[in-house]
Write a protein that holds these residues in place. Structure first.
Motif, PDB file in Angstrom:
ATOM      1  N   PRO A 180       0.819  -1.223   0.000  1.00  0.00           N
ATOM      2  CA  PRO A 180       0.000   0.000   0.000  1.00  0.00           C
ATOM      3  C   PRO A 180       0.850   1.270   0.000  1.00  0.00           C
ATOM      4  CG  PRO A 180      -0.614  -1.484   1.799  1.00  0.00           C
ATOM      5  CD  PRO A 180       0.655  -2.007   1.218  1.00  0.00           C
TER       6      PRO A 180
ATOM      7  N   THR B 238     -12.002   0.399  -9.440  1.00  0.00           N
ATOM      8  CA  THR B 238     -11.593  -0.951  -9.059  1.00  0.00           C
ATOM      9  C   THR B 238     -10.241  -0.914  -8.353  1.00  0.00           C
ATOM     10  OG1 THR B 238     -12.768  -1.779 -10.990  1.00  0.00           O
ATOM     11  CG2 THR B 238     -11.266  -3.294  -9.903  1.00  0.00           C
ATOM     12  N   PHE B 239      -9.291  -0.177  -8.943  1.00  0.00           N
ATOM     13  CA  PHE B 239      -7.979  -0.083  -8.294  1.00  0.00           C
ATOM     14  C   PHE B 239      -8.091   0.610  -6.941  1.00  0.00           C
ATOM     15  CE2 PHE B 239      -6.130  -1.168 -12.426  1.00  0.00           C
ATOM     16  CZ  PHE B 239      -5.182  -2.076 -11.998  1.00  0.00           C
TER      17      PHE B 239
ATOM     18  N   ALA C  46     -10.574   0.466  -4.937  1.00  0.00           N
ATOM     19  CA  ALA C  46     -11.124  -0.491  -3.979  1.00  0.00           C
ATOM     20  C   ALA C  46     -10.049  -1.461  -3.493  1.00  0.00           C
ATOM     21  CB  ALA C  46     -12.276  -1.266  -4.613  1.00  0.00           C
ATOM     22  N   LEU C  47      -9.115  -1.825  -4.369  1.00  0.00           N
ATOM     23  CA  LEU C  47      -8.056  -2.741  -3.958  1.00  0.00           C
ATOM     24  C   LEU C  47      -7.218  -2.126  -2.846  1.00  0.00           C
ATOM     25  CD1 LEU C  47      -6.780  -4.176  -7.361  1.00  0.00           C
ATOM     26  CD2 LEU C  47      -8.558  -5.044  -5.851  1.00  0.00           C
ATOM     27  N   TYR C  48      -7.154  -0.789  -2.840  1.00  0.00           N
ATOM     28  CA  TYR C  48      -6.369  -0.098  -1.815  1.00  0.00           C
ATOM     29  C   TYR C  48      -7.266   0.549  -0.765  1.00  0.00           C
ATOM     30  CZ  TYR C  48      -2.356  -0.588  -4.944  1.00  0.00           C
ATOM     31  OH  TYR C  48      -1.351  -1.081  -5.722  1.00  0.00           O
ATOM     32  N   ALA C  49      -8.577   0.199  -0.774  1.00  0.00           N
ATOM     33  CA  ALA C  49      -9.531   0.757   0.184  1.00  0.00           C
ATOM     34  C   ALA C  49      -9.557   2.278   0.135  1.00  0.00           C
ATOM     35  CB  ALA C  49      -9.227   0.264   1.599  1.00  0.00           C
ATOM     36  N   VAL C  50      -9.504   2.836  -1.051  1.00  0.00           N
ATOM     37  CA  VAL C  50      -9.615   4.282  -1.225  1.00  0.00           C
ATOM     38  C   VAL C  50     -11.055   4.601  -1.612  1.00  0.00           C
ATOM     39  CG1 VAL C  50      -8.907   6.230  -2.670  1.00  0.00           C
ATOM     40  CG2 VAL C  50      -7.225   4.538  -1.930  1.00  0.00           C
ATOM     41  N   PRO C  51     -11.688   5.616  -0.968  1.00  0.00           N
ATOM     42  CA  PRO C  51     -13.078   5.941  -1.283  1.00  0.00           C
ATOM     43  C   PRO C  51     -13.237   6.379  -2.743  1.00  0.00           C
ATOM     44  CG  PRO C  51     -12.345   7.122   0.663  1.00  0.00           C
ATOM     45  CD  PRO C  51     -11.152   6.455   0.099  1.00  0.00           C
TER      46      PRO C  51
ATOM     47  N   ARG D  14     -14.891   8.770  -4.096  1.00  0.00           N
ATOM     48  CA  ARG D  14     -14.806  10.190  -4.443  1.00  0.00           C
ATOM     49  C   ARG D  14     -13.361  10.648  -4.635  1.00  0.00           C
ATOM     50  NH1 ARG D  14     -16.438  14.103  -0.918  1.00  0.00           N
ATOM     51  NH2 ARG D  14     -17.115  12.507   0.562  1.00  0.00           N
ATOM     52  N   GLU D  15     -12.484  10.109  -3.778  1.00  0.00           N
ATOM     53  CA  GLU D  15     -11.065  10.438  -3.951  1.00  0.00           C
ATOM     54  C   GLU D  15     -10.552   9.928  -5.291  1.00  0.00           C
ATOM     55  OE1 GLU D  15      -8.317   9.366  -0.804  1.00  0.00           O
ATOM     56  OE2 GLU D  15      -9.836   9.965   0.666  1.00  0.00           O
TER      57      GLU D  15
ATOM     58  N   HIS E   3      -3.843   5.681  -4.585  1.00  0.00           N
ATOM     59  CA  HIS E   3      -3.830   5.459  -3.140  1.00  0.00           C
ATOM     60  C   HIS E   3      -2.783   6.329  -2.447  1.00  0.00           C
ATOM     61  CE1 HIS E   3      -0.930   2.811  -5.020  1.00  0.00           C
ATOM     62  NE2 HIS E   3      -0.341   2.611  -3.860  1.00  0.00           N
TER      63      HIS E   3
ATOM     64  N   MET F  92     -14.648   6.881   6.809  1.00  0.00           N
ATOM     65  CA  MET F  92     -14.992   7.012   5.399  1.00  0.00           C
ATOM     66  C   MET F  92     -14.505   5.798   4.611  1.00  0.00           C
ATOM     67  SD  MET F  92     -16.365   9.221   3.215  1.00  0.00           S
ATOM     68  CE  MET F  92     -16.635   8.801   1.506  1.00  0.00           C
ATOM     69  N   ARG F  93     -13.356   5.249   5.007  1.00  0.00           N
ATOM     70  CA  ARG F  93     -12.816   4.115   4.256  1.00  0.00           C
ATOM     71  C   ARG F  93     -13.641   2.852   4.506  1.00  0.00           C
ATOM     72  NH1 ARG F  93      -6.569   4.559   2.866  1.00  0.00           N
ATOM     73  NH2 ARG F  93      -6.769   6.625   1.994  1.00  0.00           N
ATOM     74  N   SER F  94     -13.919   2.167   3.444  1.00  0.00           N
ATOM     75  CA  SER F  94     -14.742   0.966   3.584  1.00  0.00           C
ATOM     76  C   SER F  94     -13.884  -0.149   4.179  1.00  0.00           C
ATOM     77  CB  SER F  94     -15.273   0.542   2.220  1.00  0.00           C
ATOM     78  OG  SER F  94     -14.209   0.509   1.305  1.00  0.00           O
TER      79      SER F  94
ATOM     80  N   ARG G 195     -11.723  -3.280   4.764  1.00  0.00           N
ATOM     81  CA  ARG G 195     -10.730  -3.892   3.892  1.00  0.00           C
ATOM     82  C   ARG G 195     -11.189  -5.177   3.234  1.00  0.00           C
ATOM     83  NH1 ARG G 195      -4.984  -2.365   3.687  1.00  0.00           N
ATOM     84  NH2 ARG G 195      -5.602  -0.819   2.186  1.00  0.00           N
TER      85      ARG G 195
ATOM     86  N   GLY H 160     -14.262  -4.831   0.452  1.00  0.00           N
ATOM     87  CA  GLY H 160     -14.097  -3.965  -0.702  1.00  0.00           C
ATOM     88  C   GLY H 160     -13.444  -4.615  -1.904  1.00  0.00           C
ATOM     89  N   PRO H 161     -12.228  -5.104  -1.760  1.00  0.00           N
ATOM     90  CA  PRO H 161     -11.513  -5.649  -2.922  1.00  0.00           C
ATOM     91  C   PRO H 161     -12.252  -6.803  -3.582  1.00  0.00           C
ATOM     92  CG  PRO H 161     -10.038  -5.361  -1.075  1.00  0.00           C
ATOM     93  CD  PRO H 161     -11.405  -5.117  -0.557  1.00  0.00           C
TER      94      PRO H 161
ATOM     95  N   ALA I   2     -15.242  -5.444  -5.485  1.00  0.00           N
ATOM     96  CA  ALA I   2     -14.793  -4.651  -6.633  1.00  0.00           C
ATOM     97  C   ALA I   2     -14.282  -5.551  -7.748  1.00  0.00           C
ATOM     98  CB  ALA I   2     -13.704  -3.676  -6.193  1.00  0.00           C
TER      99      ALA I   2
ATOM    100  N   PRO J  86      -2.340  -4.671  -2.674  1.00  0.00           N
ATOM    101  CA  PRO J  86      -2.445  -5.420  -1.420  1.00  0.00           C
ATOM    102  C   PRO J  86      -3.681  -6.307  -1.370  1.00  0.00           C
ATOM    103  CG  PRO J  86      -3.055  -3.137  -1.069  1.00  0.00           C
ATOM    104  CD  PRO J  86      -2.634  -3.245  -2.498  1.00  0.00           C
ATOM    105  N   VAL J  87      -3.835  -7.186  -2.352  1.00  0.00           N
ATOM    106  CA  VAL J  87      -4.915  -8.184  -2.299  1.00  0.00           C
ATOM    107  C   VAL J  87      -4.277  -9.559  -2.379  1.00  0.00           C
ATOM    108  CG1 VAL J  87      -6.864  -6.920  -3.236  1.00  0.00           C
ATOM    109  CG2 VAL J  87      -5.203  -7.914  -4.782  1.00  0.00           C
TER     110      VAL J  87
END
Ligand SMILES: Nc1ncnc2c1ncn2[C@@H]1O[C@H](COP(=O)(O)OP(=O)(O)OP(=O)(O)O)[C@@H](O)[C@H]1O
Ligand SMILES: [Mg+2]
Lengths: 277, 359
Positions: A76, A99-100, A102-107, A109-110, A147, B1-3, B5, B8-9, B12, B203-204
């Protein structure tokens, strides 16, 4: 602490030494460029430092952690743009980024902000297969940076970019670097390396030949200055001040161009003019 | 705010794979439309085969037909399509060419039927039916009620028509095909595009990536099942027997098994086309040899024995048992075990041959 520490890293494909005992240290917050002809081993070196390839020998440490075997705690914190764009098939630019993210748990909107930062708002709903080469490149960079990593690896990020996109990316990367991120990129554009990089590594045949600031590299070249006059005459001199003063006396200053040594001269001087395989 | 861990992946990735599938018209066609075409073909066309009429050419006056009672004539018309003609030679030529099945003429009190042996079944049906009508008419003319009567009953359940046999087999084949193709194409496509490499840097865990792909394939299999059973029941009168729900776990392990074969195809090839071709090469012949399209009852013994080593054979048998043969849930257990064993072994082999990159 060094952001990157590489000791005696080697990689062999068959009997080709793609990377040959490279050692290298990059400080945190530094902006480093790797220059080198095609096939010099830049991509191979980067991929070993990123932890994608297992080196034949030597070791690489990034942010204080060994990169091999795959280190989930490190991932990360680094962002990687591979030389070839890697996308999920048939997703739009926005979906790709989401999708990317989400892999890094980024919201979400960001993630959307990045569309604007790389100038792809209008192409948000275009599938990746339908993006132009430069647009795909920009999306790939956005996916690498989404991220907000501390350390960024970019393999030829400005290849295929138009001049506008290239300048915008320069601004973006300089901004990242100014806020403390470490950036490592490879490029074939000397002007780019000169403008952006704190230090430049010149690589050929798997080895790093020089690793220094652009200024020091050019000074080390000790090349004469060339003065191009409006009438086409070219003067080569080691004392440009005196020569220009003389031209001023003769009222011949209009339209002259002065060329000192460039990074390109350094590059060609070190790596020769032959084609590389 | 962060969903969180963990969720999410996975979501997605699953979503990305679903979108990639739905937007690929060729994949959707081969997973859903193509097998349905077979279902319509087998269920719709071949389902009526036994009822197709015998084409009969009547040459000149034939007393049998003209003197038949109305009731007998009705039954006769259900079996025969009658065409009248005056030219015997032309009628015979028609039969010879297969444009008609039989030509009949009167020679005195004898009815002469000219038929062809090309279609032996039809020839037998024609002879039998004509004989029956001749006998019936004789009895009727004698004015005596017949002493014996015959009723026929099939041993199978009344509903065991063609559709009952073909739906489970075609469904198994459809699920196997899309599972194998999906796995092979995804592995190769992602490797070609370096997406596998890129995901390695995210990181998945491998588990999350594989889990998402498996989940999407299972979802596709369930959609295929719903469409197959829905269309079979609505359009072709498919009726399921008691423990048909056991087909779901059967299809789940079947999917895993054929995904593993797809992974193997993806692992041993270097291009996406190559992977899909290799998957095709494994699944299509297997479908024929496993009785997905035609029952194996008539196949030679060695083939029936050989088919036991094919996972699709076990999937088919299990599906037939629970969906239409009315067997209990336990009938699916052995096929499930065999398929799970196949899945495990093939996955291990594929994992050994797996490469992150094609070079
Ligand atoms: N997977 C591989 N198998 C065999 N040889 C390889 C492989 N990858 C790279 N090479 C060889 O290793 C050498 C270094 O390749 P590399 O991609 O690192 O060069 P590069 O400096 O990034 O070049 P470019 O500027 O063209 O991107 C080349 O000669 C290349 O042919
Ligand atoms: Mg490269």
């Amino acid at each position: 602490m060094a952001a990157i520490e590489v000791v005696d890293l080697s990689m062999t494909y068959g009997d080709l030494r793609a990377v040959d005992a490279v050692s290298l240290e990059v400080a945190e917050g530094e902006f480093v460029g790797i220059l080198g002809p095609n096939g010099a081993g830049k991509t191979t070196l980067l991929e070993m430092v990123e932890g994608l390839r297992e080196p034949d020998s030597g070791r690489a440490t990034v942010l204080g952690m060994p990169v091999w075997p795959r280190n989930a705690g490190l991932l990360p914190r680094i962002g990687v743009q591979l030389q070839a764009s890697a996308f999920f098939e048939r997703l739009t630019a926005r979906e790709q980024l989401h999708t990317f993210a989400a892999l890094y748990a980024v919201p979400v909107r960001e993630a959307d902000d990045w569309l604007e930062r790389v100038g792809l708002v209008e192409k948000a709903d275009t599938r990746v297969e339908d993006l132009s080469g430069g647009q795909a490149q920009r999306l790939s960079i956005a996916c690498a940076l989404v991220h907000d990593p501390e350390l960024v690896f970019l393999d030829e990020p400005t290849a295929a970019l138009d001049p506008q996109a290239r300048r915008n990316l320069w601004d973006l990367l300089s901004g990242l670097n100014d806020s403390g991120r470490t950036v490592v990129l490879t490029t074939h554009y000397m002007d780019e390396a000169e403008v952006l990089c704190d230090r430049v590594a010149i690589m050929d045949a798997g080895a790093i030949l020089r690793f220094d600031t652009p200024d020091a590299l050019i000074r080390g070249l000790d090349a004469p200055t060339r003065i191009l006059l409006a009438d086409g005459e070219v003067l080569t001199t080691r004392d440009p001040a005196q020569e220009i003063a003389r031209l001023a006396d003769e009222h011949r200053l209009d339209g002259i161009r002065v060329q000192t040594g460039t990074l390109e001269d350094v590059f060609l001087d070190l790596t020769g003019r032959e084609y590389r395989a | 705010m962060r969903s969180p861990r963990t969720r999410g992946p996975f979501l997605a990735l699953s979503l990305a794979i679903v979108k990639g599938f739905v937007r690929d018209k060729a994949s959707v066609f081969f997973a859903l439309i193509f097998p349905l075409m077979f279902l319509v073909l087998f269920g719709g066309l071949f389902g009526d085969q036994t009822q197709s009429k015998v084409e009969l050419v009547q040459v000149g006056q034939v007393a049998l037909l003209d003197e038949m009672s109305d009731g007998a004539r009705g039954a006769f018309d259900e079996t025969f399509d009658v065409e009248e003609s005056d030219d015997l030679a032309a009628a015979l030529e028609k039969v010879r060419k297969g444009d008609a099945d039989v030509a009949i003429e009167m020679r005195g009190d004898t009815i002469v039927a000219h038929y062809t042996q090309t279609d032996q079944v039809k020839a037998a049906v024609t002879q039998g039916a004509l004989q029956a009508f001749v006998d019936g008419t004789n009895v009727a003319l004698s004015g005596q009620p017949p002493r014996f009567s015959l009723e026929t009953e099939r041993v199978e359940d009344d509903s065991l028509s063609t559709i009952q046999f073909v739906t489970p087999g075609l469904l198994g084949w459809a699920v196997a095909m899309s599972a194998a193709f999906g796995a092979a194409a995804t592995l190769q496509g992602w490797r070609q595009s370096k997406l596998l490499r890129r995901l390695q840097l995210a990181p998945v865990s491998t588990r999350t990536v594989v889990g998402a792909r498996v989940t999407v394939t299972l979802l596709i299999a369930l959609v295929q099942t719903a469409i197959f059973i829905g269309l079979g029941a609505a359009a072709f009168g498919l009726t399921l027997t008691g423990s048909w729900w056991m087909s779901v776990p059967l299809l789940v392990v079947g999917t895993l098994c054929f995904m593993a074969l797809g992974l193997l195809a993806g692992a041993i090839t270097t291009t996406t086309e190559g992977a899909v071709n290799a998957a095709n090469f494994m699944v299509l012949p297997m479908a024929f040899l496993s009785g997905s399209f035609f029952p194996l009852d008539a196949a030679p013994q060695w083939l029936q024995t050989f088919s036991q080593v094919l996972p699709l054979r076990h999937l088919n048998e299990g599906m037939l048992d629970v969906m239409v043969r009315g067997e209990g849930p336990s009938a699916a257990l052995w096929p499930i075990a065999v398929l799970a064993g196949f899945a495990l072994v093939v996955t291990l082999v594929a994992a050994r041959l797996f490469r992150w990159e094609t070079t």
